[in-house]
Scaffold this motif. Structure first.
Motif, mmCIF file in Angstrom:
data_model
loop_
_atom_site.group_PDB
_atom_site.id
_atom_site.type_symbol
_atom_site.label_atom_id
_atom_site.label_comp_id
_atom_site.label_asym_id
_atom_site.label_seq_id
_atom_site.Cartn_x
_atom_site.Cartn_y
_atom_site.Cartn_z
ATOM 1 N N ASN B 96 37.910 27.367 52.641
ATOM 2 C CA ASN B 96 39.428 27.713 52.870
ATOM 3 C C ASN B 96 39.943 26.887 53.996
ATOM 4 O O ASN B 96 41.047 27.544 54.426
ATOM 5 C CB ASN B 96 39.676 28.946 52.739
ATOM 6 N N ILE B 98 42.735 24.398 55.174
ATOM 7 C CA ILE B 98 43.982 23.834 54.556
ATOM 8 C C ILE B 98 43.761 22.259 54.654
ATOM 9 O O ILE B 98 43.634 21.568 55.737
ATOM 10 C CB ILE B 98 45.046 24.303 55.407
ATOM 11 N N ALA B 99 43.645 21.757 53.397
ATOM 12 C CA ALA B 99 43.513 20.430 53.346
ATOM 13 C C ALA B 99 44.447 19.475 54.019
ATOM 14 O O ALA B 99 44.094 18.234 54.480
ATOM 15 C CB ALA B 99 43.387 19.965 51.934
ATOM 16 N N ALA B 100 45.684 19.870 54.098
ATOM 17 C CA ALA B 100 46.747 19.029 54.879
ATOM 18 C C ALA B 100 46.454 19.104 56.228
ATOM 19 O O ALA B 100 47.330 18.013 56.749
ATOM 20 C CB ALA B 100 47.948 19.387 54.259
ATOM 21 N N LEU B 101 45.797 19.860 56.825
ATOM 22 C CA LEU B 101 45.759 19.883 58.349
ATOM 23 C C LEU B 101 44.368 19.356 58.707
ATOM 24 O O LEU B 101 43.530 19.496 58.129
ATOM 25 C CB LEU B 101 45.871 21.346 58.910
ATOM 26 N N THR B 102 44.343 18.843 59.801
ATOM 27 C CA THR B 102 43.201 18.339 60.680
ATOM 28 C C THR B 102 42.404 19.713 60.736
ATOM 29 O O THR B 102 42.723 20.864 60.966
ATOM 30 C CB THR B 102 43.422 17.778 61.855
ATOM 31 N N GLU B 105 43.749 21.537 63.680
ATOM 32 C CA GLU B 105 44.976 22.108 63.284
ATOM 33 C C GLU B 105 44.702 23.450 62.621
ATOM 34 O O GLU B 105 45.365 24.545 62.758
ATOM 35 C CB GLU B 105 46.006 21.316 62.749
ATOM 36 N N PHE B 141 40.280 15.556 58.797
ATOM 37 C CA PHE B 141 40.673 16.271 57.777
ATOM 38 C C PHE B 141 39.521 16.972 56.958
ATOM 39 O O PHE B 141 38.586 16.344 57.011
ATOM 40 C CB PHE B 141 41.620 15.574 56.807
#
Lengths: 390, 229
Positions: B96, B98-102, B105, B141
């Protein structure tokens, strides 16, 4: 959460472009419609706005600048005699039909004024010599009206009520958008082209002095420096029973109110602008809703981690605000382009002022935030328990 | 031993067309500070429901949950979320992240929500990544990381806020044998070092050597609660 909002927004460029397209569409629709409306309202009072008259005297029954009852020329002398009045100049506005050399007709209004006077300033930068309108058969029109009149420019010949008429000068930004073409000329020419009394029909006003029996539509009054305009107004209304004396601002307000209330143009343009806002809300709402749907598991994870709801929902609203800002400026540029094109192609005044742009920016942000609330509502339904389901 | 979480007589039932279905039937469970507990049981035994109730994501029909002495079952949804943020860490079966964040992050999200200033966040993240030997991969990512690396970042996210308790749901199910053992060992070691309790819900028998105690959940009841031999 700003970083999260930015990443979610930019991770799918096709979706971003689609939503920006919707916002640009909405911004252009709103700016152009409101711009047309503002331009229309503004153009209806250009002549009044540009005048130097402190007071406009008209019949008590006047509806607005183009619909009023005649008043007597003798009032000019009476007005001049009122204390505090520096100058008083007659103004005639009557309906005419123009016929060009090829027989093309155009409906118009002849605006007769004293070319030697100082209270009606038609144009600060005319093409040609405006003073020439004092000559018999001479007139000036706004450059934007040439195509409607079927003429190319200065020197064009035609007839008005079978009497010769010659275009000697062009004005700029003086023509109300939906009024008939305004033909600016001398009082004598105006009467010659639009006689309404027996005397005016039988005499040849081109060759004689202005007939003091000819009725006027307005008297423009300049107040002496240092005089109280309100006092002069009251004195004029006492001296001229059945008259109304309006300041320039009041005259503009009366005219604008007429067009706004007595016609449905404001309603129609407002309706189209509202449609633009509605389309914008639908497009942005769909895009943000789809984005939230795609990230349900992410939002569930955030909730499970204990990230406050206000931060999660705030990130969606931030996306909406970013979309609004990203979509507004291209929309503004496109609207300015449309405005410039309309001005050059049709002489149409689409008035996009900095104040209007700022208002539409606020409206765009509000539109996107409202759209974002639908997506927020979807996010509120996310149960953090989904994170325990592989 | 200090208990960081106590779930007492927890009952939970869900509505269905055939009437309420009981997922928990008086389950009682506690985890001490620095203790690692394995919660095992067959599918449908109520492990997920118990984790959800202990985390304050579900409100039990009966019973109570205390986290460091605070009864969270009496708290509002917002207050329970605050407890999760401040006192709990989570490791999920599918990582889990978040794919859009590094990866960095992803870890920073928790610290930002806890309103730590930027230098403090940077320090905490750097320390955590160094301990998990992933300091050079923070700018990637999740999709650019292996399963083992993603789970290490998930552990980093769970531990970085210095929680009192870590709830882990099948943390090794997406990992191969070697990575599964390595990641579990790392999680348990770091948790003990930080005196955090750990409750791992899993079928994975490889985890047993790393835990202090095993609790077996059967039909919504905690049947065996004893130290690992």
């Amino acid at each position: 959460m700003l970083g999260l909002a930015r990443r979610f927004l930019f991770e799918d460029s096709a979706r971003l472009l689609a939503s920006l397209g919707g916002i640009v569409f909405a911004v252009v629709l709103v700016l152009v419609q409101v711009g047309i409306y503002s331009g229309f309202v503004r153009s209806s009072t250009l002549l009044i706005e540009e005048s130097r008259a402190d007071l406009w005297i008209a019949s008590r029954e006047m509806l607005y600048m183009e619909i009023t009852l005649p008043i007597s020329y003798s009032w000019v002398a009476k007005a001049k005699a009122v204390e505090g009045v520096a100058s008083a100049e007659p103004l005639i506005i009557r309906s005419i039909v123009w016929k060009n050399a090829k027989g093309l007709l155009d409906y118009g209004r002849v605006v007769g004024f004293d070319p030697a006077g100082t209270l009606l300033r038609i144009d600060a930068h005319p093409s040609g010599d405006l003073a020439l309108v004092a000559k018999p058969h001479a007139f000036a029109v706004d450059a934007a009206q040439l195509r409607e009149m079927g003429v190319d420019g200065i020197g064009a010949q035609g007839t008005i009520r079978s009497r010769p008429a010659s275009l000697v000068a062009l004005t700029h930004d003086t023509q109300p958008m939906i009024s008939p073409t305004f033909f600016y000329t001398s009082l004598r020419n105006a009467v010659a082209w639009s006689p309404i009394m027996i005397d005016e029909f039988v005499r040849d006003p081109f060759l004689s002095a202005f007939d003091p029996n000819s009725p006027l539509q307005f008297i423009l009054v300049g107040v002496k420096p240092g005089s109280d305009v309100e006092r002069v107004r009251a004195a004029l209304e006492r001296a001229l029973p059945d008259s109304r004396a309006l300041t320039r601002q009041e005259m503009m307000d009366v005219t604008r109110r007429y067009w706004i209330k007595r016609t449905s143009i404001g309603f129609i343009l407002g309706l189209v602008a509202l449609l633009g806002v509605f389309v914008g809300i639908v497009v942005v709402a769909q895009i943000l809703y789809a984005s939230v749907n795609e990230h349900l598991r992410d939002y569930g994870t955030l909730k499970a981690l204990g990230i406050p709801d206000r931060s999660i929902y705030g990130s969606i609203v931030m996306q909406a605000v970013m979309l609004a800002l990203l979509g507004f400026f291209p929309g503004l540029l496109a609207s300015l382009g449309v405005s410039a094109f309309a001005r050059s192609a049709q002489g149409l005044l689409i008035l996009i002022t900095p104040a209007l742009a700022a208002e539409v920016l606020v409206l765009t942000v509000a539109m996107c935030v409202i759209a974002g609330l639908f997506a927020v509502r979807r996010a509120t339904t996310v149960d953090p328990v989904i994170v325990f389901k592989a | 031993m200090n208990d960081v979480i106590v779930g007492d007589s927890l009952a939970m039932s869900f509505p269905s067309k055939a009437g309420p279905v009981a997922a928990l039937r008086g389950a009682t469970l506690r985890v001490g500070r620095g203790e690692v507990v394995l919660l095992e049981g067959p599918s449908g035994s109520g492990k997920t429901t118990l984790l959800s109730v202990l985390a304050g994501m579900l409100t039990p029909t009966e019973g109570s949950v205390h986290i460091e002495g605070t009864e969270i079952t009496r708290l509002s949804r917002r207050e329970r979320a605050h407890v999760r943020l401040e006192r709990l860490g989570f490791i999920f079966q599918g990582f889990n992240l978040i794919a859009a964040l590094t990866a960095r992050e992803n870890i920073d999200l928790v610290l930002q929500a806890r309103r730590l200033d930027a230098p403090a966040r940077r320090r905490a993240i750097a320390e955590m990544l160094a301990q998990l030997d992933i300091a050079d991969k923070g700018g990637r990512f999740p999709a650019q990381l292996s399963g083992g690396e993603q789970q290490r970042f998930a552990i980093a996210r769970a531990l970085v806020g210095k929680p009192a308790l870590i709830l882990a749901d099948e943390p090794t199910s997406s990992l191969d044998q070697e990575n599964g053992a390595a990641v579990t060992g790392l999680l348990c070691a770091l948790a003990r070092e930080r005196q955090a309790g750990v409750l791992i819900a899993s079928h994975d028998q490889r985890i047993k050597p790393f835990v202090d105690r095993v609790v077996r959940l059967m039909d919504g009841r905690c049947g065996i609660d004893g130290a690992v031999a």
